[in-house]
Write a protein that holds these residues in place. Structure first.
Motif, PDB file in Angstrom:
ATOM      1  N   GLN A  42       0.814  -1.211   0.000  1.00 48.96           N
ATOM      2  CA  GLN A  42       0.000   0.000   0.000  1.00 48.96           C
ATOM      3  C   GLN A  42       0.851   1.267   0.000  1.00 48.96           C
ATOM      4  N   ALA A  43       2.156   1.120   0.210  1.00 51.46           N
ATOM      5  CA  ALA A  43       3.046   2.285   0.183  1.00 51.46           C
ATOM      6  C   ALA A  43       3.194   2.776  -1.254  1.00 51.46           C
ATOM      7  N   ASP A  44       3.381   4.054  -1.410  1.00 51.70           N
ATOM      8  CA  ASP A  44       3.588   4.637  -2.741  1.00 51.70           C
ATOM      9  C   ASP A  44       4.777   5.587  -2.676  1.00 51.70           C
ATOM     10  N   PRO A  45       5.928   5.159  -3.193  1.00 51.61           N
ATOM     11  CA  PRO A  45       6.210   3.909  -3.890  1.00 51.61           C
ATOM     12  C   PRO A  45       6.276   2.721  -2.922  1.00 51.61           C
ATOM     13  N   LEU A  46       6.253   1.526  -3.523  1.00 55.76           N
ATOM     14  CA  LEU A  46       6.321   0.286  -2.742  1.00 55.76           C
ATOM     15  C   LEU A  46       7.575   0.258  -1.875  1.00 55.76           C
ATOM     16  N   THR A  47       7.474  -0.390  -0.712  1.00 56.61           N
ATOM     17  CA  THR A  47       8.663  -0.631   0.102  1.00 56.61           C
ATOM     18  C   THR A  47       8.781  -2.130   0.355  1.00 56.61           C
ATOM     19  N   ILE A  48      10.018  -2.573   0.531  1.00 58.75           N
ATOM     20  CA  ILE A  48      10.282  -3.983   0.777  1.00 58.75           C
ATOM     21  C   ILE A  48      11.370  -4.104   1.835  1.00 58.75           C
ATOM     22  N   ASN A  49      11.141  -4.964   2.813  1.00 60.48           N
ATOM     23  CA  ASN A  49      12.150  -5.286   3.821  1.00 60.48           C
ATOM     24  C   ASN A  49      12.908  -6.513   3.341  1.00 60.48           C
ATOM     25  N   LEU A  50      14.243  -6.418   3.397  1.00 59.79           N
ATOM     26  CA  LEU A  50      15.094  -7.504   2.924  1.00 59.79           C
ATOM     27  C   LEU A  50      16.194  -7.804   3.927  1.00 59.79           C
ATOM     28  N   LYS A  51      16.482  -9.071   4.104  1.00 61.33           N
ATOM     29  CA  LYS A  51      17.571  -9.499   4.977  1.00 61.33           C
ATOM     30  C   LYS A  51      18.891  -9.144   4.296  1.00 61.33           C
ATOM     31  N   CYS A  52      19.885  -8.772   5.094  1.00 63.63           N
ATOM     32  CA  CYS A  52      21.155  -8.344   4.517  1.00 63.63           C
ATOM     33  C   CYS A  52      22.286  -8.633   5.487  1.00 63.63           C
ATOM     34  N   GLU A  53      23.444  -8.958   4.960  1.00 65.48           N
ATOM     35  CA  GLU A  53      24.646  -9.130   5.762  1.00 65.48           C
ATOM     36  C   GLU A  53      24.899  -7.789   6.461  1.00 65.48           C
ATOM     37  N   PRO A  54      25.174  -7.783   7.776  1.00 61.95           N
ATOM     38  CA  PRO A  54      25.234  -6.533   8.542  1.00 61.95           C
ATOM     39  C   PRO A  54      26.159  -5.446   7.990  1.00 61.95           C
ATOM     40  N   GLU A  55      27.365  -5.781   7.594  1.00 61.19           N
ATOM     41  CA  GLU A  55      28.282  -4.757   7.077  1.00 61.19           C
ATOM     42  C   GLU A  55      27.793  -4.197   5.749  1.00 61.19           C
ATOM     43  N   LEU A  56      27.251  -5.059   4.900  1.00 55.94           N
ATOM     44  CA  LEU A  56      26.699  -4.603   3.629  1.00 55.94           C
ATOM     45  C   LEU A  56      25.478  -3.727   3.865  1.00 55.94           C
ATOM     46  N   ALA A  57      24.656  -4.075   4.853  1.00 56.38           N
ATOM     47  CA  ALA A  57      23.467  -3.281   5.170  1.00 56.38           C
ATOM     48  C   ALA A  57      23.862  -1.841   5.483  1.00 56.38           C
ATOM     49  N   LEU A  58      24.890  -1.669   6.300  1.00 54.68           N
ATOM     50  CA  LEU A  58      25.358  -0.322   6.647  1.00 54.68           C
ATOM     51  C   LEU A  58      25.869   0.423   5.418  1.00 54.68           C
ATOM     52  N   LEU A  59      26.625  -0.265   4.580  1.00 52.41           N
ATOM     53  CA  LEU A  59      27.169   0.356   3.375  1.00 52.41           C
ATOM     54  C   LEU A  59      26.048   0.799   2.429  1.00 52.41           C
ATOM     55  N   LEU A  60      25.068  -0.070   2.220  1.00 49.45           N
ATOM     56  CA  LEU A  60      23.960   0.281   1.328  1.00 49.45           C
ATOM     57  C   LEU A  60      23.195   1.495   1.838  1.00 49.45           C
ATOM     58  N   ARG A  61      23.029   1.594   3.154  1.00 45.90           N
ATOM     59  CA  ARG A  61      22.329   2.750   3.742  1.00 45.90           C
ATOM     60  C   ARG A  61      23.101   4.038   3.506  1.00 45.90           C
ATOM     61  N   GLU A  62      24.435   3.960   3.495  1.00 44.28           N
ATOM     62  CA  GLU A  62      25.269   5.147   3.259  1.00 44.28           C
ATOM     63  C   GLU A  62      25.231   5.579   1.797  1.00 44.28           C
ATOM     64  N   ILE A  63      25.191   4.611   0.895  1.00 40.85           N
ATOM     65  CA  ILE A  63      25.294   4.896  -0.539  1.00 40.85           C
ATOM     66  C   ILE A  63      23.952   5.245  -1.175  1.00 40.85           C
ATOM     67  N   HIS A  64      22.889   4.551  -0.779  1.00 40.69           N
ATOM     68  CA  HIS A  64      21.590   4.670  -1.447  1.00 40.69           C
ATOM     69  C   HIS A  64      20.549   5.308  -0.524  1.00 40.69           C
ATOM     70  N   PRO A  65      20.002   6.459  -0.898  1.00 37.74           N
ATOM     71  CA  PRO A  65      18.982   7.104  -0.058  1.00 37.74           C
ATOM     72  C   PRO A  65      17.702   6.278   0.060  1.00 37.74           C
ATOM     73  N   GLU A  66      17.492   5.332  -0.839  1.00 33.60           N
ATOM     74  CA  GLU A  66      16.295   4.475  -0.803  1.00 33.60           C
ATOM     75  C   GLU A  66      16.383   3.378   0.259  1.00 33.60           C
ATOM     76  N   VAL A  67      17.568   3.188   0.826  1.00 33.68           N
ATOM     77  CA  VAL A  67      17.796   2.097   1.780  1.00 33.68           C
ATOM     78  C   VAL A  67      17.892   2.662   3.196  1.00 33.68           C
ATOM     79  N   LYS A  68      17.036   2.151   4.065  1.00 36.27           N
ATOM     80  CA  LYS A  68      16.968   2.577   5.476  1.00 36.27           C
ATOM     81  C   LYS A  68      17.032   1.336   6.366  1.00 36.27           C
ATOM     82  N   PRO A  69      17.297   1.522   7.666  1.00 41.38           N
ATOM     83  CA  PRO A  69      17.233   0.370   8.579  1.00 41.38           C
ATOM     84  C   PRO A  69      15.853  -0.282   8.521  1.00 41.38           C
ATOM     85  N   GLY A  70      15.796  -1.573   8.661  1.00 38.58           N
ATOM     86  CA  GLY A  70      14.550  -2.337   8.538  1.00 38.58           C
ATOM     87  C   GLY A  70      13.455  -1.857   9.475  1.00 38.58           C
TER      88      GLY A  70
END
Length: 118
Positions: A42-70
């Protein structure tokens, strides 16, 4: 990104199933009963929660504004991704595969499906 395309991709993964244990507004995708994705359709745009390796999760959050903590998840192991039009298909699909593969790796060998041929 449309819900139809997202669902088709998620359900194309070997052994993937869909259910709604948290109410009709959240679609949960599992492999052998273990969640690898949660979609707020129901979100616009859609959102999806995804499992991620912890160090990669932090890196993706720094690089991509679309990625936030779960959202409502273990923030160390889960990211919430906003599937905006600016986000390349290859990126979010790769993150879905990473989530799926992390969950599969934690399954007993007898419950693991054949690895996706991608």
């Amino acid at each position: 990104m449309t819900l139809t395309l997202l669902r088709e991709f998620l359900l194309s993964l070997p052994g993937a199933t869909e259910d709604t244990p948290f109410g009709p507004e959240f679609l949960v995708y599992r492999i052998a009963g273990k969640m690898f994705a949660l979609v707020n359709w129901q979100a616009d745009p859609l959102t999806i929660n995804l499992k991620c390796e912890p160090e990669l999760a932090l890196l993706l959050r720094e690089i991509h504004p679309e990625v936030k903590p779960g959202w409502h998840m273990n923030k160390q192991h889960w990211n919430t991704v906003t599937l905006s039009d600016a986000l390349a298909t290859e990126l979010w699909q790769g993150w879905v595969l990473h989530s799926y593969e992390r969950v599969v790796a934690g399954l007993p060998r007898a419950k693991r499906p054949q690895a996706p041929a991608r």
